[in-house]
Design a protein around this motif. Structure first.
Motif, PDB file in Angstrom:
ATOM      1  N   GLN A 185     125.043 181.758  58.341  1.00 44.15           N
ATOM      2  CA  GLN A 185     124.561 182.949  58.051  1.00 44.15           C
ATOM      3  C   GLN A 185     125.121 183.754  59.335  1.00 44.15           C
ATOM      4  O   GLN A 185     124.693 184.956  59.488  1.00 44.15           O
TER       5      GLN A 185
ATOM      6  N   LEU B 216     134.169 170.643  47.156  1.00 45.36           N
ATOM      7  CA  LEU B 216     134.402 171.677  46.234  1.00 45.36           C
ATOM      8  C   LEU B 216     135.176 172.531  46.859  1.00 45.36           C
ATOM      9  O   LEU B 216     135.766 173.523  46.024  1.00 45.36           O
TER      10      LEU B 216
ATOM     11  N   VAL C  61     133.280 179.029  49.156  1.00 45.41           N
ATOM     12  CA  VAL C  61     131.895 178.586  49.750  1.00 45.41           C
ATOM     13  C   VAL C  61     131.898 176.965  49.921  1.00 45.41           C
ATOM     14  O   VAL C  61     132.279 176.195  48.936  1.00 45.41           O
ATOM     15  N   CYS C  62     131.532 176.601  51.059  1.00 44.76           N
ATOM     16  CA  CYS C  62     131.345 175.340  51.416  1.00 44.76           C
ATOM     17  C   CYS C  62     129.600 175.096  51.589  1.00 44.76           C
ATOM     18  O   CYS C  62     129.068 175.513  52.574  1.00 44.76           O
ATOM     19  N   LEU C  63     129.022 174.838  50.522  1.00 46.85           N
ATOM     20  CA  LEU C  63     127.396 174.553  50.308  1.00 46.85           C
ATOM     21  C   LEU C  63     127.005 173.782  51.313  1.00 46.85           C
ATOM     22  O   LEU C  63     126.122 174.003  52.086  1.00 46.85           O
ATOM     23  N   PRO C  64     127.435 172.612  51.471  1.00 46.98           N
ATOM     24  CA  PRO C  64     126.633 171.517  52.472  1.00 46.98           C
ATOM     25  C   PRO C  64     126.836 171.888  53.886  1.00 46.98           C
ATOM     26  O   PRO C  64     126.031 171.810  54.754  1.00 46.98           O
TER      27      PRO C  64
ATOM     28  N   LYS D  64     127.469 175.506  54.749  1.00 41.21           N
ATOM     29  CA  LYS D  64     127.126 176.698  54.866  1.00 41.21           C
ATOM     30  C   LYS D  64     128.161 177.347  55.583  1.00 41.21           C
ATOM     31  O   LYS D  64     128.177 178.141  56.297  1.00 41.21           O
ATOM     32  N   VAL D  65     129.411 177.158  55.070  1.00 40.22           N
ATOM     33  CA  VAL D  65     130.524 177.921  55.584  1.00 40.22           C
ATOM     34  C   VAL D  65     131.011 178.929  54.257  1.00 40.22           C
ATOM     35  O   VAL D  65     131.172 178.411  53.123  1.00 40.22           O
ATOM     36  N   VAL D  66     131.244 180.231  54.575  1.00 41.96           N
ATOM     37  CA  VAL D  66     131.543 181.076  53.636  1.00 41.96           C
ATOM     38  C   VAL D  66     133.039 182.137  54.191  1.00 41.96           C
ATOM     39  O   VAL D  66     132.885 182.420  55.213  1.00 41.96           O
TER      40      VAL D  66
END
Lengths: 171, 120
Positions: free
Chosen positions: B48, B91, B106-109, B111-113
């Motif tokens: 964030q 992913l 997006v890398c969810l694990p 939290k990189v956007v």
């Protein structure tokens, strides 16, 4: 099949469904699916939750959902996936429980709506956790995916309910 | 002869509602595509917080240390993609290249956007 009576019966059936949901989740991870969208999954485990909702009632289905999400993230996917799965699972459970209560809803409809809501919950959690609202495109794609996967899991749940001939499902 | 309604077949009303969802999704897709602006700046957000802004026209490789792991972002030929990552599902790597603001990587694990935005 009669409604399960004793609490032991209920517990055994719940444990069986939980094992089934976890195995289905694992089997699903072995099926190579094209990565259309991040977060795209078949959601076979949801068939178990849907079945429980019809066969066991709301309370047991809720326990099943929470246990499934917790255990599958401990066993397979890790903590970060837990939050997304929980958000999606809770929203889809809420909507499905409401729809099942009105007995007019058909099984495929409940399943598809549940899958769509699962994806909405997931994307909402992602949007919050990542602090980005730019997920509309992903959301739209996941809505369509939810309809497809939901109809498949709905079909599975329908077949099982039919075979086991549950009370108000004599057709 | 009144037919008994099968609980396994969606009713007409349900089919309309499902079609409604299809239309909604289609409209959202079209709206995002129409509203797409070609971007010239790569904006990377980690947990964030903005990590940095980089011009899309300059080739470079960025190694990002997130709290939960590493992501390698590559900018080349006016496109950006996640070159590698040590997250469990990768992913973000499979999401491929982007060059406009239709969708972020997006890398969810972790939290990189990674987003591409018009400058300004």
């Amino acid at each position: 099949m009669d409604k399960p009576r004793g609490s032991l019966h209920r517990l055994a059936l719940l444990a069986l469904l939980l094992a089934l949901a976890l195995i289905l989740g694992w089997v699903e991870s072995l099926i190579p699916l094209p990565i259309l969208v991040p977060g795209f999954k078949l959601g076979l485990g949801n068939a178990a939750v849907l079945f429980a909702l019809y066969a066991q009632g709301r309370r047991d289905a809720f326990v099943l959902l929470i246990m499934k999400v917790m255990l599958s993230s401990i066993l397979f996917s890790g903590f970060s996936a837990f939050l997304y799965a929980l958000a999606g699972g809770l929203l889809s459970y809420l909507v499905m429980a409401l729809l099942v209560r009105r007995e007019k809803s058909s099984v495929p409809f409940v399943s598809m709506t549940g899958a769509v809501c699962h994806n909405i919950g997931q994307v909402a959690a992602a949007a919050l956790l990542l602090g980005t609202p730019h997920l509309v495109y992903v959301l739209a794609l996941l809505l369509l995916c939810g309809l497809v996967t939901g109809s498949l899991t709905g079909l599975a749940a329908s077949l099982i309910l039919k075979r086991l001939n549950f009370g108000h499902f004599d057709v | 002869m009144p037919q008994k309604k099968s609980p396994f077949l969606p009713s007409r009303r349900e089919i309309f509602m499902l079609l409604g969802i299809v239309c909604l999704a289609g409209l959202l897709l079209l709206a995002v595509r129409w509203g797409a602006k070609p971007g010239d700046e790569v904006v990377i957000t980690v947990e964030q917080r903005e990590y940095g802004r980089f011009p899309l026209s300059e080739n470079r490789v960025l190694e990002i240390e997130a709290a939960d792991g590493m992501n390698v972002v590559e900018i080349s030929d006016n496109q950006v993609h996640m070159k590698s990552a040590d997250c469990p599902d990768r992913l973000c790597v499979k999401m491929g290249f982007i060059h406009d603001d239709i969708r972020p990587i997006v890398c969810l694990p972790h939290k990189v956007v990674v987003e591409v935005k018009p400058r300004g």
